[in-house]
Design a protein around this motif. Structure first.
Motif, mmCIF file in Angstrom:
data_model
loop_
_atom_site.group_PDB
_atom_site.id
_atom_site.type_symbol
_atom_site.label_atom_id
_atom_site.label_comp_id
_atom_site.label_asym_id
_atom_site.label_seq_id
_atom_site.Cartn_x
_atom_site.Cartn_y
_atom_site.Cartn_z
ATOM 1 N N VAL A 6 2.151 3.463 2.590
ATOM 2 C CA VAL A 6 1.366 3.815 1.393
ATOM 3 C C VAL A 6 2.213 4.684 0.464
ATOM 4 O O VAL A 6 2.282 4.452 -0.749
ATOM 5 N N LEU A 7 2.887 5.700 1.037
ATOM 6 C CA LEU A 7 3.747 6.577 0.234
ATOM 7 C C LEU A 7 4.903 5.802 -0.398
ATOM 8 O O LEU A 7 5.316 6.080 -1.530
ATOM 9 N N ALA A 8 5.428 4.819 0.346
ATOM 10 C CA ALA A 8 6.572 4.042 -0.150
ATOM 11 C C ALA A 8 6.216 3.201 -1.371
ATOM 12 O O ALA A 8 7.101 2.774 -2.114
ATOM 13 N N GLU A 9 4.911 2.961 -1.584
ATOM 14 C CA GLU A 9 4.476 2.153 -2.727
ATOM 15 C C GLU A 9 4.363 2.970 -4.021
ATOM 16 O O GLU A 9 4.064 2.423 -5.072
ATOM 17 N N LYS A 10 4.580 4.290 -3.922
ATOM 18 C CA LYS A 10 4.496 5.117 -5.130
ATOM 19 C C LYS A 10 5.514 4.668 -6.170
ATOM 20 O O LYS A 10 6.634 4.297 -5.833
ATOM 21 N N LYS A 11 5.111 4.731 -7.401
ATOM 22 C CA LYS A 11 6.000 4.302 -8.479
ATOM 23 C C LYS A 11 7.132 5.314 -8.681
ATOM 24 O O LYS A 11 6.968 6.501 -8.400
ATOM 25 N N PRO A 12 8.294 4.851 -9.165
ATOM 26 C CA PRO A 12 9.412 5.770 -9.443
ATOM 27 C C PRO A 12 9.005 6.852 -10.435
ATOM 28 O O PRO A 12 8.126 6.649 -11.280
ATOM 29 N N MET B 232 -12.527 8.713 -5.372
ATOM 30 C CA MET B 232 -12.576 7.989 -4.096
ATOM 31 C C MET B 232 -12.066 6.559 -4.252
ATOM 32 O O MET B 232 -11.399 6.008 -3.395
ATOM 33 N N GLY B 233 -12.403 5.957 -5.435
ATOM 34 C CA GLY B 233 -11.961 4.583 -5.694
ATOM 35 C C GLY B 233 -10.461 4.465 -5.717
ATOM 36 O O GLY B 233 -9.886 3.524 -5.168
ATOM 37 N N SER B 234 -9.790 5.436 -6.371
ATOM 38 C CA SER B 234 -8.328 5.401 -6.442
ATOM 39 C C SER B 234 -7.698 5.626 -5.071
ATOM 40 O O SER B 234 -6.642 5.086 -4.755
ATOM 41 N N PHE B 235 -8.383 6.439 -4.224
ATOM 42 C CA PHE B 235 -7.886 6.694 -2.870
ATOM 43 C C PHE B 235 -7.856 5.403 -2.059
ATOM 44 O O PHE B 235 -6.856 5.074 -1.413
ATOM 45 N N TRP B 236 -8.968 4.635 -2.117
ATOM 46 C CA TRP B 236 -9.019 3.376 -1.377
ATOM 47 C C TRP B 236 -8.062 2.353 -1.959
ATOM 48 O O TRP B 236 -7.464 1.555 -1.227
ATOM 49 N N ALA B 237 -7.911 2.364 -3.274
ATOM 50 C CA ALA B 237 -6.962 1.435 -3.910
ATOM 51 C C ALA B 237 -5.543 1.726 -3.453
ATOM 52 O O ALA B 237 -4.748 0.799 -3.225
ATOM 53 N N THR B 238 -5.225 3.025 -3.291
ATOM 54 C CA THR B 238 -3.895 3.414 -2.811
ATOM 55 C C THR B 238 -3.690 2.973 -1.371
ATOM 56 O O THR B 238 -2.633 2.452 -1.004
ATOM 57 N N LEU B 239 -4.734 3.171 -0.535
ATOM 58 C CA LEU B 239 -4.635 2.769 0.877
ATOM 59 C C LEU B 239 -4.421 1.265 1.019
ATOM 60 O O LEU B 239 -3.704 0.813 1.913
ATOM 61 N N LYS B 240 -5.042 0.500 0.138
ATOM 62 C CA LYS B 240 -4.931 -0.957 0.216
ATOM 63 C C LYS B 240 -3.511 -1.443 -0.053
ATOM 64 O O LYS B 240 -3.159 -2.571 0.299
ATOM 65 N N LYS B 241 -2.682 -0.588 -0.673
ATOM 66 C CA LYS B 241 -1.296 -0.968 -0.937
ATOM 67 C C LYS B 241 -0.435 -0.845 0.322
ATOM 68 O O LYS B 241 0.692 -1.317 0.361
ATOM 69 N N GLY B 242 -0.978 -0.168 1.353
ATOM 70 C CA GLY B 242 -0.224 0.010 2.581
ATOM 71 C C GLY B 242 -0.070 -1.282 3.350
ATOM 72 O O GLY B 242 -0.712 -2.296 3.064
ATOM 73 N N ASN B 243 0.794 -1.244 4.347
ATOM 74 C CA ASN B 243 1.087 -2.423 5.157
ATOM 75 C C ASN B 243 -0.101 -2.741 6.070
ATOM 76 O O ASN B 243 -0.426 -1.977 6.978
ATOM 77 N N MET B 244 -0.742 -3.878 5.837
ATOM 78 C CA MET B 244 -1.955 -4.234 6.573
ATOM 79 C C MET B 244 -1.678 -4.590 8.031
ATOM 80 O O MET B 244 -2.526 -4.419 8.897
ATOM 81 N N SER B 245 -0.476 -5.080 8.314
ATOM 82 C CA SER B 245 -0.135 -5.410 9.705
ATOM 83 C C SER B 245 -0.170 -4.156 10.570
ATOM 84 O O SER B 245 -0.714 -4.167 11.681
ATOM 85 N N SER B 246 0.412 -3.060 10.051
ATOM 86 C CA SER B 246 0.442 -1.823 10.831
ATOM 87 C C SER B 246 -0.952 -1.219 10.957
ATOM 88 O O SER B 246 -1.306 -0.661 12.005
ATOM 89 N N ALA B 247 -1.783 -1.350 9.921
ATOM 90 C CA ALA B 247 -3.148 -0.819 9.984
ATOM 91 C C ALA B 247 -3.970 -1.569 11.025
ATOM 92 O O ALA B 247 -4.679 -0.960 11.840
ATOM 93 N N THR B 248 -3.883 -2.897 11.015
ATOM 94 C CA THR B 248 -4.620 -3.717 11.993
ATOM 95 C C THR B 248 -4.158 -3.410 13.410
ATOM 96 O O THR B 248 -4.972 -3.235 14.328
ATOM 97 N N ALA B 249 -2.832 -3.344 13.587
ATOM 98 C CA ALA B 249 -2.274 -3.073 14.916
ATOM 99 C C ALA B 249 -2.667 -1.682 15.401
ATOM 100 O O ALA B 249 -2.946 -1.482 16.594
ATOM 101 N N ALA B 250 -2.708 -0.710 14.496
ATOM 102 C CA ALA B 250 -3.066 0.664 14.876
ATOM 103 C C ALA B 250 -4.493 0.725 15.395
ATOM 104 O O ALA B 250 -4.769 1.360 16.424
#
Length: 325
Positions: free
Chosen positions: A63-69, A1-19
């Motif tokens: 969030v997906l775009a932040e995945k490492k190569p 669960m910790g890694s899931f939230w850590a991954t979500l936090k990498k997402g764009n916060m502007s879009s999350a707040t606006a959503a």
């Protein structure tokens, strides 16, 4: 669960707040539109629905775009966000079509709306919420563009540098400009149609909101289309990269350089010229030293570099019309 939230936090916060903000507004506006019969409120509700769907969608795309190569996708997943934004454009276009049709019907057959205070309070709240999100995303643009601006200077800085922001941040920026203007238009329409006999304004405002949504769809669609193709980095980024390269004492020139933007990151490909007489082992060390220096920039995700011996020609000056200082 910790890694899931850590991954979500990498997402764009502007879009999350606006959503989240637009979800609440869409529910409130939808209730008011059904209860009062206001066309402008309906148009504003449709816009909030489109914004909420888009911004949730774009957030998960970021969030997906932040995945490492990976070995299969060596340049990373930066352009995934452009695909998500293109789907968001389709949603906005459909909502815009429905809104314009609604406006056309209201102009053809104007209807009286009721419950003025309900509409007034909800649309005033919408102006405040959308305005807050717009201001927040302006600060996000300034931060992503690495621009120094404070107070009211953030507003012009955001407009000047929006092209350097991440695709989801740009989407939220454009959509919230229209959302704030749309809520203001709807508020004006509700006030005017309640206290005057100019019932046509309800339909006119509804159509104008729909047209503004089309404008957002076109702008966001164009930006993400060129992003999918692969667009060159802004000159400011090129100059920043060149400054880091020339800061190395063994570099004499940049023979060639190409910087491609993918999502909010940049891929650097360059051939640098080194002072004559270096062994291959030493030249290799210099190359990796420059590469490591470039990778300290948080906007640069990948560097491919070749090394050449100085050819005596000032290639960088010829390519850019500027010197090495």
């Amino acid at each position: 669960m910790g890694s899931f939230w850590a991954t979500l936090k990498k997402g764009n916060m502007s879009s999350a707040t606006a959503a989240l903000g637009n979800t609440g507004l869409a529910i409130a506006k939808g209730f008011a539109a059904v209860y009062s019969g206001s066309g402008a409120m309906f148009a504003s509700a449709m816009h909030s629905v489109a914004d909420a769907v888009n911004q949730f969608f774009v957030f998960f795309g970021s969030v997906l775009a932040e995945k490492k190569p990976t070995s299969r996708f060596p340049t990373g997943f930066g352009r995934v966000i452009n695909i998500f934004c293109m789907v968001a454009v389709i949603v906005v276009t459909v909502m815009a079509y429905e809104t314009i049709i609604k406006g056309f019907h209201l102009i053809s057959k104007p209807t009286e709306s009721s419950h003025f205070w309900l509409n007034f309070i909800i649309l005033s709240l919408a102006v405040i919420v959308d305005g807050y999100v717009l201001v927040k995303v302006m600060f996000e643009i300034v931060d992503e563009a690495r621009v120094e601006a404070k107070g009211f200077a953030v507003i012009p800085a955001a407009f000047r540098n929006v092209g350097r922001a991440a695709p989801p941040t740009r989407l939220v920026f454009y959509e919230d400009i229209v959302a704030t203007l749309g809520a203001l238009l709807a508020l004006i329409a509700v006030i005017v149609t309640t206290f005057t006999s100019f019932a046509l304004l309800d339909g006119i405002a509804t159509m104008l909101i729909g047209i503004l949504m089309v404008g957002v769809a076109f702008k966001v669609g164009y930006d993400n289309m060129v992003g999918l193709i692969g667009i060159a980095a802004p000159k400011e980024i090129e100059d920043r990269v060149a400054k880091v390269i020339f800061a190395d004492p063994d570099v004499t020139d940049i023979n060639q350089m190409r910087i491609v933007q993918e999502g909010r990151f940049y891929h650097v490909e360059s051939y640098v010229e080194l002072r004559p007489g270096l062994s291959l082992a030493v030249a290799d060390d210099i190359k990796y030293r420059i590469r490591d220096s470039l990778l300290t920039d948080p906007d640069i995700s990948d560097v491919t570099m070749g090394i050449l011996e100085d050819n005596g020609v000032d290639n960088w000056k010829q390519l850019t019309g500027q010197g090495t200082t």
